[in-house]
Design a protein around this motif. Structure first.
Motif, PDB file in Angstrom:
ATOM      1  N   HIS A  17      35.504  41.587  50.912  1.00 44.22           N
ATOM      2  CA  HIS A  17      34.303  42.093  50.238  1.00 44.22           C
ATOM      3  C   HIS A  17      33.404  40.941  49.789  1.00 44.22           C
ATOM      4  O   HIS A  17      32.185  40.997  49.971  1.00 44.22           O
ATOM      5  CB  HIS A  17      34.678  42.956  49.030  1.00 44.22           C
ATOM      6  N   ALA A  21      29.548  40.182  50.735  1.00 43.29           N
ATOM      7  CA  ALA A  21      28.528  40.148  49.682  1.00 43.29           C
ATOM      8  C   ALA A  21      27.789  38.814  49.682  1.00 43.29           C
ATOM      9  O   ALA A  21      26.567  38.767  49.484  1.00 43.29           O
ATOM     10  CB  ALA A  21      29.162  40.409  48.316  1.00 43.29           C
ATOM     11  N   ARG A  65      30.949  41.473  36.320  1.00 42.11           N
ATOM     12  CA  ARG A  65      30.218  42.146  37.399  1.00 42.11           C
ATOM     13  C   ARG A  65      30.987  42.104  38.714  1.00 42.11           C
ATOM     14  O   ARG A  65      31.157  43.131  39.387  1.00 42.11           O
ATOM     15  CB  ARG A  65      28.840  41.516  37.569  1.00 42.11           C
ATOM     16  N   GLN A  69      32.997  45.150  40.862  1.00 47.87           N
ATOM     17  CA  GLN A  69      32.826  45.364  42.301  1.00 47.87           C
ATOM     18  C   GLN A  69      34.183  45.408  43.002  1.00 47.87           C
ATOM     19  O   GLN A  69      34.414  46.265  43.868  1.00 47.87           O
ATOM     20  CB  GLN A  69      31.994  44.240  42.919  1.00 47.87           C
ATOM     21  N   LYS A  72      35.993  48.649  42.459  1.00 45.64           N
ATOM     22  CA  LYS A  72      35.407  49.711  43.297  1.00 45.64           C
ATOM     23  C   LYS A  72      35.858  49.581  44.745  1.00 45.64           C
ATOM     24  O   LYS A  72      36.140  50.583  45.404  1.00 45.64           O
ATOM     25  CB  LYS A  72      33.888  49.694  43.197  1.00 45.64           C
TER      26      LYS A  72
END
Length: 92
Positions: A17, A21, A65, A69, A72
């Motif tokens: 991820h 990102a 933050r 993420q 999730k």
């Protein structure tokens, strides 16, 4: 030739991820790609299993933050996995 170290699950999901990102942030011209790079390096350097975003927050470069993420991402992974075989499997 250096042999790549295989990261434990779910560290590998988190890393996947973060790399995505970082790439998206770079392509959009956002300076957040620096934060993602720092988080990537921290996870790569951490050989123990990280259970969730809160565990990741203990590492340098991962704040609330990015931790949210990662939580999730793990939730979505577990949701997809449970839907594929009809059985609920939870990894973490």
């Amino acid at each position: 030739m250096t042999k790549a170290t295989k990261l434990p699950f779910p560290n590998n999901i988190f890393l996947e991820h973060l790399v995505k990102a970082e790439k998206e942030a770079k392509e959009s011209g956002s300076h957040s790609h620096f934060a993602y790079r720092k988080a990537i390096n921290s996870i790569k350097a951490h050989p123990q299993k990280l259970e969730n975003g809160k565990d990741c927050q203990k590492l340098d470069g991962i704040g609330a933050r990015i931790a949210d993420q990662l939580d999730k991402v793990l939730e979505e992974y577990n949701r997809r996995l449970s839907g594929e075989d009809g059985k609920t499997k939870k990894f973490n």
